[in-house]
Write a protein that holds these residues in place. Structure first.
Motif, PDB file in Angstrom:
ATOM      1  N   LYS A 104      32.766  48.501  36.312  1.00 32.91           N
ATOM      2  CA  LYS A 104      31.764  47.808  37.119  1.00 32.91           C
ATOM      3  C   LYS A 104      31.152  46.606  36.409  1.00 32.91           C
ATOM      4  CE  LYS A 104      30.415  51.541  40.236  1.00 32.91           C
ATOM      5  NZ  LYS A 104      29.328  52.438  40.695  1.00 32.91           N
ATOM      6  N   ASN A 105      31.275  46.555  35.089  1.00 37.67           N
ATOM      7  CA  ASN A 105      30.725  45.410  34.357  1.00 37.67           C
ATOM      8  C   ASN A 105      31.596  44.168  34.460  1.00 37.67           C
ATOM      9  OD1 ASN A 105      28.453  46.826  33.439  1.00 37.67           O
ATOM     10  ND2 ASN A 105      29.572  47.645  31.675  1.00 37.67           N
ATOM     11  N   PHE A 106      32.700  44.267  35.177  1.00 40.65           N
ATOM     12  CA  PHE A 106      33.610  43.137  35.372  1.00 40.65           C
ATOM     13  C   PHE A 106      33.733  42.891  36.880  1.00 40.65           C
ATOM     14  CE2 PHE A 106      34.639  45.536  31.609  1.00 40.65           C
ATOM     15  CZ  PHE A 106      34.729  44.569  30.619  1.00 40.65           C
ATOM     16  N   PRO A 107      32.758  42.181  37.470  1.00 39.75           N
ATOM     17  CA  PRO A 107      32.625  42.114  38.940  1.00 39.75           C
ATOM     18  C   PRO A 107      33.880  41.641  39.676  1.00 39.75           C
ATOM     19  CG  PRO A 107      30.687  41.206  37.882  1.00 39.75           C
ATOM     20  CD  PRO A 107      31.679  41.440  36.795  1.00 39.75           C
ATOM     21  N   LEU A 108      34.526  40.581  39.195  1.00 42.85           N
ATOM     22  CA  LEU A 108      35.680  40.056  39.917  1.00 42.85           C
ATOM     23  C   LEU A 108      36.842  41.049  39.911  1.00 42.85           C
ATOM     24  CD1 LEU A 108      35.705  36.295  38.842  1.00 42.85           C
ATOM     25  CD2 LEU A 108      34.907  37.296  40.991  1.00 42.85           C
ATOM     26  N   LEU A 109      37.109  41.622  38.749  1.00 37.66           N
ATOM     27  CA  LEU A 109      38.192  42.595  38.673  1.00 37.66           C
ATOM     28  C   LEU A 109      37.819  43.901  39.376  1.00 37.66           C
ATOM     29  CD1 LEU A 109      39.660  42.146  35.086  1.00 37.66           C
ATOM     30  CD2 LEU A 109      40.709  41.578  37.272  1.00 37.66           C
ATOM     31  N   PHE A 110      36.536  44.252  39.335  1.00 37.55           N
ATOM     32  CA  PHE A 110      36.122  45.472  40.013  1.00 37.55           C
ATOM     33  C   PHE A 110      36.272  45.331  41.522  1.00 37.55           C
ATOM     34  CE2 PHE A 110      32.929  48.425  41.814  1.00 37.55           C
ATOM     35  CZ  PHE A 110      33.453  49.609  41.309  1.00 37.55           C
ATOM     36  N   ARG A 111      36.056  44.127  42.024  1.00 39.05           N
ATOM     37  CA  ARG A 111      36.258  43.889  43.459  1.00 39.05           C
ATOM     38  C   ARG A 111      37.730  44.083  43.823  1.00 39.05           C
ATOM     39  NH1 ARG A 111      36.100  44.951  48.069  1.00 39.05           N
ATOM     40  NH2 ARG A 111      36.363  43.386  49.696  1.00 39.05           N
ATOM     41  N   PHE A 112      38.619  43.586  42.984  1.00 40.91           N
ATOM     42  CA  PHE A 112      40.049  43.786  43.214  1.00 40.91           C
ATOM     43  C   PHE A 112      40.394  45.279  43.098  1.00 40.91           C
ATOM     44  CE2 PHE A 112      44.438  43.906  41.372  1.00 40.91           C
ATOM     45  CZ  PHE A 112      45.110  43.493  42.523  1.00 40.91           C
ATOM     46  N   TYR A 113      39.775  45.947  42.140  1.00 42.96           N
ATOM     47  CA  TYR A 113      39.972  47.387  41.950  1.00 42.96           C
ATOM     48  C   TYR A 113      39.594  48.148  43.226  1.00 42.96           C
ATOM     49  CZ  TYR A 113      39.502  51.914  39.489  1.00 42.96           C
ATOM     50  OH  TYR A 113      39.626  53.215  39.066  1.00 42.96           O
ATOM     51  N   GLU A 114      38.489  47.782  43.832  1.00 42.17           N
ATOM     52  CA  GLU A 114      38.065  48.434  45.070  1.00 42.17           C
ATOM     53  C   GLU A 114      39.031  48.148  46.212  1.00 42.17           C
ATOM     54  OE1 GLU A 114      33.945  47.010  45.363  1.00 42.17           O
ATOM     55  OE2 GLU A 114      33.354  49.130  45.226  1.00 42.17           O
ATOM     56  N   GLN A 115      39.582  46.936  46.234  1.00 38.49           N
ATOM     57  CA  GLN A 115      40.568  46.614  47.264  1.00 38.49           C
ATOM     58  C   GLN A 115      41.798  47.504  47.125  1.00 38.49           C
ATOM     59  OE1 GLN A 115      40.997  42.376  46.465  1.00 38.49           O
ATOM     60  NE2 GLN A 115      40.114  41.902  48.453  1.00 38.49           N
ATOM     61  N   VAL A 116      42.287  47.613  45.885  1.00 35.73           N
ATOM     62  CA  VAL A 116      43.455  48.458  45.629  1.00 35.73           C
ATOM     63  C   VAL A 116      43.153  49.906  45.979  1.00 35.73           C
ATOM     64  CG1 VAL A 116      44.968  49.350  43.812  1.00 35.73           C
ATOM     65  CG2 VAL A 116      44.381  46.916  43.870  1.00 35.73           C
ATOM     66  N   TRP A 117      41.958  50.321  45.699  1.00 31.88           N
ATOM     67  CA  TRP A 117      41.551  51.710  45.894  1.00 31.88           C
ATOM     68  C   TRP A 117      41.327  52.047  47.371  1.00 31.88           C
ATOM     69  CZ3 TRP A 117      36.373  53.727  43.359  1.00 31.88           C
ATOM     70  CH2 TRP A 117      36.225  55.099  43.638  1.00 31.88           C
ATOM     71  N   LYS A 118      40.611  51.179  48.104  1.00 35.40           N
ATOM     72  CA  LYS A 118      40.077  51.583  49.409  1.00 35.40           C
ATOM     73  C   LYS A 118      40.486  50.718  50.596  1.00 35.40           C
ATOM     74  CE  LYS A 118      35.854  53.339  47.193  1.00 35.40           C
ATOM     75  NZ  LYS A 118      34.382  53.251  47.133  1.00 35.40           N
ATOM     76  N   GLU A 119      41.031  49.538  50.355  1.00 32.61           N
ATOM     77  CA  GLU A 119      41.273  48.614  51.457  1.00 32.61           C
ATOM     78  C   GLU A 119      42.764  48.392  51.691  1.00 32.61           C
ATOM     79  OE1 GLU A 119      39.038  45.036  50.876  1.00 32.61           O
ATOM     80  OE2 GLU A 119      37.217  46.120  50.286  1.00 32.61           O
ATOM     81  N   GLN A 120      43.066  47.790  52.825  1.00 33.76           N
ATOM     82  CA  GLN A 120      44.457  47.494  53.133  1.00 33.76           C
ATOM     83  C   GLN A 120      44.873  46.224  52.401  1.00 33.76           C
ATOM     84  OE1 GLN A 120      45.375  47.531  57.288  1.00 33.76           O
ATOM     85  NE2 GLN A 120      47.448  46.724  57.013  1.00 33.76           N
ATOM     86  N   LEU A 121      45.969  46.291  51.674  1.00 32.66           N
ATOM     87  CA  LEU A 121      46.466  45.145  50.922  1.00 32.66           C
ATOM     88  C   LEU A 121      47.510  44.384  51.741  1.00 32.66           C
ATOM     89  CD1 LEU A 121      46.923  46.734  47.387  1.00 32.66           C
ATOM     90  CD2 LEU A 121      44.985  45.418  48.240  1.00 32.66           C
ATOM     91  N   SER A 122      47.495  43.077  51.614  1.00 36.10           N
ATOM     92  CA  SER A 122      48.479  42.263  52.332  1.00 36.10           C
ATOM     93  C   SER A 122      49.866  42.392  51.722  1.00 36.10           C
ATOM     94  CB  SER A 122      48.044  40.786  52.331  1.00 36.10           C
ATOM     95  OG  SER A 122      47.924  40.313  50.999  1.00 36.10           O
ATOM     96  N   ASN A 123      49.911  42.724  50.442  1.00 34.31           N
ATOM     97  CA  ASN A 123      51.196  42.884  49.767  1.00 34.31           C
ATOM     98  C   ASN A 123      51.015  43.853  48.604  1.00 34.31           C
ATOM     99  OD1 ASN A 123      53.871  42.576  49.125  1.00 34.31           O
ATOM    100  ND2 ASN A 123      53.633  40.606  48.117  1.00 34.31           N
ATOM    101  N   GLN A 124      52.008  44.677  48.371  1.00 37.43           N
ATOM    102  CA  GLN A 124      51.930  45.654  47.285  1.00 37.43           C
ATOM    103  C   GLN A 124      53.158  45.634  46.391  1.00 37.43           C
ATOM    104  OE1 GLN A 124      50.180  48.630  50.520  1.00 37.43           O
ATOM    105  NE2 GLN A 124      50.393  49.656  48.568  1.00 37.43           N
ATOM    106  N   VAL A 125      54.113  44.760  46.678  1.00 36.81           N
ATOM    107  CA  VAL A 125      55.354  44.676  45.916  1.00 36.81           C
ATOM    108  C   VAL A 125      55.455  43.269  45.336  1.00 36.81           C
ATOM    109  CG1 VAL A 125      57.858  44.986  45.968  1.00 36.81           C
ATOM    110  CG2 VAL A 125      56.408  46.304  47.533  1.00 36.81           C
ATOM    111  N   PHE A 126      55.606  43.166  44.016  1.00 35.38           N
ATOM    112  CA  PHE A 126      55.559  41.873  43.348  1.00 35.38           C
ATOM    113  C   PHE A 126      56.710  41.718  42.361  1.00 35.38           C
ATOM    114  CE2 PHE A 126      51.306  43.469  44.207  1.00 35.38           C
ATOM    115  CZ  PHE A 126      50.814  42.488  45.065  1.00 35.38           C
TER     116      PHE A 126
END
Length: 288
Positions: A104-126
């Motif tokens: 949580k002390n890294f806001p930008l990365l934590f936001r991405f972490y929450e997306q990976v955890w709880k939200e629908q991603l536009s792409n998951q294969v890279f």
């Protein structure tokens, strides 16, 4: 499930399965392939081999340099052709709620972490077309951390997860990735199952919608996916049952009916065969 033909170079468990690392797993024989999902977030790094992934009712090509993010309880299936080349990969699986306080002390990365955890991603294969040396170094550090005899510190593991998140975020923001193929017959079948899995299965209705014979529908799904429609349907129903057992207070019998398996004893037997637990045991294991 472990396969005897796989060589696992590194595997440790942290704090009752909060974190698993399987480093450099090599499979040289054809493995048993099945639809499955994980409780936590899983990141798959492919080092060698060529295969395909079924995810979100889409098919993707996987090869050396591919990296995939699997979200919690996301149904998927990975299949590799080991006739020409061994399948080598590293798998990182972790429980997101355990590591959230450290990130949580890294806001930008934590936001991405929450997306990976709880939200629908536009792409998951890279594709790891750049900085492969960097991420290889991070995975090596993870392996070294797991090789210690003492218990791994959550904070140390969190820092390495943070490095991996930063790398994945750079891939996610890029213009490259695993482009899905045009919709195939198998994908049309999976979409049909998604709409009808709570109902009694009717192969005739499915075939009619695709304007194909019942035999041809079954043959196409097996040839494109490698399994049969019934296996996929059962996996989808049990996945939904797991979700309902975790989030709803309805009776186990009612949940079986809701996912399209109204025969209560059969539902219980099938659930235990796939998950290793009875529905009641599964529900109790997820109580707060």
């Amino acid at each position: 499930m472990e396969f005897p033909e796989s060589i696992d170079k590194g595997f440790r468990v942290l704090n009752k399965r909060a974190l698993e690392l399987r480093y450099g797993i090599v499979t040289t024989e054809k493995p048993y392939v099945f639809y499955h999902y994980h409780k936590g977030i899983e990141v798959l790094f492919v080092h060698r081999g060529k295969g395909n992934l079924t995810l979100n009712r889409k098919l993707y090509n996987l090869e050396s340099g591919s990296v995939v993010i699997f979200q919690p309880f996301q149904l998927h299936r990975v299949q590799f052709d080991t006739n020409q080349c061994p399948y080598e990969r590293t798998i990182l699986n972790f429980e997101p709620s355990t590591f959230a306080p450290f990130l949580k002390n890294f806001p930008l990365l934590f936001r991405f972490y929450e997306q990976v955890w709880k939200e629908q991603l536009s792409n998951q294969v890279f594709r790891m077309d750049r900085d492969m040396g960097y991420i290889s170094g991070v995975l090596e550090r993870f392996k070294d951390l797991f090789s210690w005899d003492r218990e791994i510190e959550l904070e140390a593991a969190s820092m390495l997860i943070l490095n991996i998140l930063d790398y994945l975020k750079s891939l996610h923001n890029g213009s490259f990735g695993g482009a899905a193929r045009p919709e195939s017959h198998a994908e049309k079948i999976m979409n049909w199952v998604e709409e009808h899995y709570t109902e009694p299965f009717d192969l005739s209705a499915l075939a009619e919608e695709l304007h194909l014979s019942k035999h041809h529908v079954s043959h196409l799904f097996r040839s494109e996916i490698g399994g049969n429609i019934t296996e996929y349907l059962i996996a989808r129903r049990i996945r939904q049952a797991c979700w309902l057992l975790k989030t709803e207070s309805k009776s186990v019998e009612h949940i079986g009916s809701l996912v399209g398996i109204p025969n209560f004893p059969y539902f219980c037997r099938l659930f235990k065969k796939i998950t290793g637990l009875t529905p009641i045991q599964y529900r109790n294991s997820h109580l707060n």
